[in-house]
Enzyme design. Structure first.
Site, PDB file in Angstrom:
ATOM      1  N   ASN A   1     -13.049 -71.770   2.300  1.00  0.00           N
ATOM      2  CA  ASN A   1     -11.815 -71.820   1.855  1.00  0.00           C
ATOM      3  C   ASN A   1     -11.014 -71.035   3.144  1.00  0.00           C
ATOM      4  OD1 ASN A   1      -9.088 -70.931   0.483  1.00  0.00           O
ATOM      5  ND2 ASN A   1     -10.054 -72.154  -1.250  1.00  0.00           N
TER       6      ASN A   1
ATOM      7  N   HIS B   1      -8.816 -86.869 -10.083  1.00  0.00           N
ATOM      8  CA  HIS B   1      -7.482 -87.005 -10.433  1.00  0.00           C
ATOM      9  C   HIS B   1      -6.806 -88.519 -10.091  1.00  0.00           C
ATOM     10  CE1 HIS B   1      -7.109 -82.430 -10.575  1.00  0.00           C
ATOM     11  NE2 HIS B   1      -7.894 -82.873 -11.429  1.00  0.00           N
TER      12      HIS B   1
ATOM     13  N   ALA C   1     -11.456 -75.819   6.863  1.00  0.00           N
ATOM     14  CA  ALA C   1     -12.261 -76.869   6.820  1.00  0.00           C
ATOM     15  C   ALA C   1     -12.596 -77.877   8.186  1.00  0.00           C
ATOM     16  CB  ALA C   1     -11.990 -77.647   5.461  1.00  0.00           C
TER      17      ALA C   1
ATOM     18  N   CYS D   1       9.159-108.619 -11.265  1.00  0.00           N
ATOM     19  CA  CYS D   1      10.206-108.412 -12.586  1.00  0.00           C
ATOM     20  C   CYS D   1      11.404-107.428 -12.311  1.00  0.00           C
ATOM     21  CB  CYS D   1       9.254-107.937 -13.768  1.00  0.00           C
ATOM     22  SG  CYS D   1       9.106-106.344 -13.714  1.00  0.00           S
TER      23      CYS D   1
ATOM     24  N   ASN E   1      -8.345 -84.608  -5.039  1.00  0.00           N
ATOM     25  CA  ASN E   1      -7.510 -85.138  -3.948  1.00  0.00           C
ATOM     26  C   ASN E   1      -7.021 -86.576  -4.471  1.00  0.00           C
ATOM     27  OD1 ASN E   1      -7.536 -82.755  -2.933  1.00  0.00           O
ATOM     28  ND2 ASN E   1      -8.571 -83.329  -0.999  1.00  0.00           N
TER      29      ASN E   1
ATOM     30  N   SER F   1     -10.407 -75.734  -2.392  1.00  0.00           N
ATOM     31  CA  SER F   1      -9.891 -75.739  -3.661  1.00  0.00           C
ATOM     32  C   SER F   1      -9.420 -74.260  -4.355  1.00  0.00           C
ATOM     33  CB  SER F   1     -10.737 -76.412  -4.665  1.00  0.00           C
ATOM     34  OG  SER F   1      -9.952 -76.397  -5.957  1.00  0.00           O
ATOM     35  N   SER F   2      -8.235 -74.202  -5.113  1.00  0.00           N
ATOM     36  CA  SER F   2      -7.994 -72.824  -5.524  1.00  0.00           C
ATOM     37  C   SER F   2      -8.635 -72.630  -7.022  1.00  0.00           C
ATOM     38  CB  SER F   2      -6.498 -72.687  -5.778  1.00  0.00           C
ATOM     39  OG  SER F   2      -6.207 -73.699  -6.733  1.00  0.00           O
TER      40      SER F   2
HETATM   41  N1  APR Z   1      -9.334 -75.236   4.950  1.00  0.00           N
HETATM   42  C1  APR Z   1      -9.749 -74.828   3.766  1.00  0.00           C
HETATM   43  N2  APR Z   1      -9.030 -74.633   2.629  1.00  0.00           N
HETATM   44  C2  APR Z   1      -7.772 -74.349   2.808  1.00  0.00           C
HETATM   45  C3  APR Z   1      -7.042 -74.839   4.005  1.00  0.00           C
HETATM   46  C4  APR Z   1      -7.908 -75.306   5.083  1.00  0.00           C
HETATM   47  N3  APR Z   1      -7.155 -75.579   6.196  1.00  0.00           N
HETATM   48  N4  APR Z   1      -5.678 -74.853   3.546  1.00  0.00           N
HETATM   49  C5  APR Z   1      -5.507 -74.396   2.601  1.00  0.00           C
HETATM   50  N5  APR Z   1      -6.685 -74.062   2.041  1.00  0.00           N
HETATM   51  C6  APR Z   1      -7.005 -73.667   0.405  1.00  0.00           C
HETATM   52  C7  APR Z   1      -6.035 -72.701  -0.066  1.00  0.00           C
HETATM   53  O1  APR Z   1      -6.452 -71.176   0.243  1.00  0.00           O
HETATM   54  C8  APR Z   1      -6.345 -72.960  -1.493  1.00  0.00           C
HETATM   55  O2  APR Z   1      -7.546 -72.148  -1.988  1.00  0.00           O
HETATM   56  O3  APR Z   1      -6.977 -74.897  -0.246  1.00  0.00           O
HETATM   57  C9  APR Z   1      -6.716 -74.426  -1.378  1.00  0.00           C
HETATM   58  C10 APR Z   1      -5.515 -75.384  -1.998  1.00  0.00           C
HETATM   59  O4  APR Z   1      -5.343 -74.843  -3.517  1.00  0.00           O
HETATM   60  P1  APR Z   1      -4.471 -75.925  -4.318  1.00  0.00           P
HETATM   61  O5  APR Z   1      -3.208 -76.031  -3.658  1.00  0.00           O
HETATM   62  O6  APR Z   1      -4.441 -75.261  -5.721  1.00  0.00           O
HETATM   63  O7  APR Z   1      -5.174 -77.168  -4.447  1.00  0.00           O
HETATM   64  P2  APR Z   1      -6.204 -77.652  -5.458  1.00  0.00           P
HETATM   65  O8  APR Z   1      -7.199 -76.713  -5.681  1.00  0.00           O
HETATM   66  O9  APR Z   1      -6.724 -78.965  -4.825  1.00  0.00           O
HETATM   67  O10 APR Z   1      -5.248 -77.944  -6.788  1.00  0.00           O
HETATM   68  C11 APR Z   1      -6.096 -78.546  -7.777  1.00  0.00           C
HETATM   69  O11 APR Z   1      -3.967 -78.928  -8.859  1.00  0.00           O
HETATM   70  O12 APR Z   1      -1.802 -79.401  -9.078  1.00  0.00           O
HETATM   71  C12 APR Z   1      -3.046 -79.911  -9.381  1.00  0.00           C
HETATM   72  O13 APR Z   1      -3.564 -82.086  -9.394  1.00  0.00           O
HETATM   73  C13 APR Z   1      -3.345 -81.078  -8.565  1.00  0.00           C
HETATM   74  O14 APR Z   1      -5.541 -81.649  -7.721  1.00  0.00           O
HETATM   75  C14 APR Z   1      -4.567 -80.711  -7.743  1.00  0.00           C
HETATM   76  C15 APR Z   1      -5.022 -79.491  -8.640  1.00  0.00           C
HETATM   77 ZN    ZN Z   2       6.909-105.834 -12.671  1.00  0.00          ZN
END
Ligand code: APR
Ligand code: ZN
Length: 249
Positions: free
Chosen positions: A217, A118, A235, A153, A101, A192-193
């Protein structure tokens, strides 16, 4: 669910070096949209357009619209999930957080050892005169739906220290994250996905060193075979309950 929370607390209590790995899901209850899923940001913004280095150079406007949707519109602040991890760290029951994040919410919740693989929106560099800005200096402009411009600038090319698509991840942070994952005998993988590499490969390093993995998740996810414990829940609701059990009152 109660049994799983108890089990998670036991695993944390018996771990010597527990570490957390977080994704957008831990910030969802702060109002920060996730990237994937039904109302994910990538449905509204094309990642290659909004957060790619090439398009940022030609049309920074698309990036700032994405950044505003990510943080400003939500008025994001830490939720009980972020705060529970900060509590665990203070009690010595969490050694570090490796996060994908860029929203700085772990630090705002009080976590100190945070590895932002990131990058983060915290610091913004003018590409033309190298003047450095803090995110907080730009939010008023963004709230007015205006593009931040360099006071020094006049350039519109103010670039936050995040990893754009097409950019390499910060090598030093990545090395430290790999070291933490290998040293961990327990990793909490939260919100995280696990779709984006090399970040998504980090929990596997803990596994390879026979560490245990907990998957927290909102939905069940696909790589379930990797995990010793799977908790399907939010979470912000689950983490405080785990922290309460770990930290004797
Ligand atoms: N509590 C727990 N999990 C949750 C909640 C919640 N309240 N709400 C959503 N989720 C889960 C979803 O089920 C999903 O698996 O959070 C996950 C979010 O997944 P993504 O949107 O893919 O986010 P992330 O895994 O952080 O993406 C990784 O992808 O696009 C790039 O740089 C960007 O850092 C990011 C990276
Ligand atoms: Zn500047």
């Amino acid at each position: 669910m109660k049994e799983k929370i108890k089990k998670a607390a036991q695993l944390i209590n018996s771990a010597n070096y527990p570490v957390a790995f977080t994704g957008a899901g831990i910030s969802a209850e702060s109002g920060v949209p996730t990237f994937r899923g039904p109302d994910g940001l990538w449905n509204k913004h094309d990642p290659q357009e909004a957060v790619s280095l090439s398009s940022f150079r030609n049309q920074p406007k698309k990036f700032w619209q994405f950044a505003r949707d990510l943080i400003i519109s939500s008025g994001a602040s830490p939720n009980p999930g972020h705060r529970a991890l900060a509590r665990l760290e203070k009690q010595g029951k969490l050694k570090s957080i490796i996060t994908q994040n860029i929203d700085m919410l772990h630090q705002e919740a009080g976590s100190e050892k945070v590895l932002e693989i990131h990058g983060s929106l915290q610091k913004v560099d003018c590409q033309d005169c190298s003047q450095v800005y803090l995110w907080q200096e730009l939010t008023a402009t963004l709230k007015k739906d205006k593009l931040p411009r360099c006071d020094n600038c006049g350039s519109l090319r103010l670039k936050p220290r995040i990893v754009f698509f097409g950019e390499r991840l910060p090598e030093d942070i990545l090395q430290k994250s790999w070291a933490e994952a290998k040293r961990a005998d327990l990793m909490l993988v939260i919100g995280s996905s696990l779709e984006v590499y090399p970040a998504a490969g980090i929990p596997e390093l803990t596994r390879q060193n026979s560490g245990k993995l907990i998957y927290l998740n909102a939905d069940r996810g696909s790589r379930t075979q990797l995990f010793d414990l799977i908790i399907t829940g939010k979470a912000g609701k689950v983490l405080p309950k785990i922290a309460d059990r770990v930290i004797q009152k």
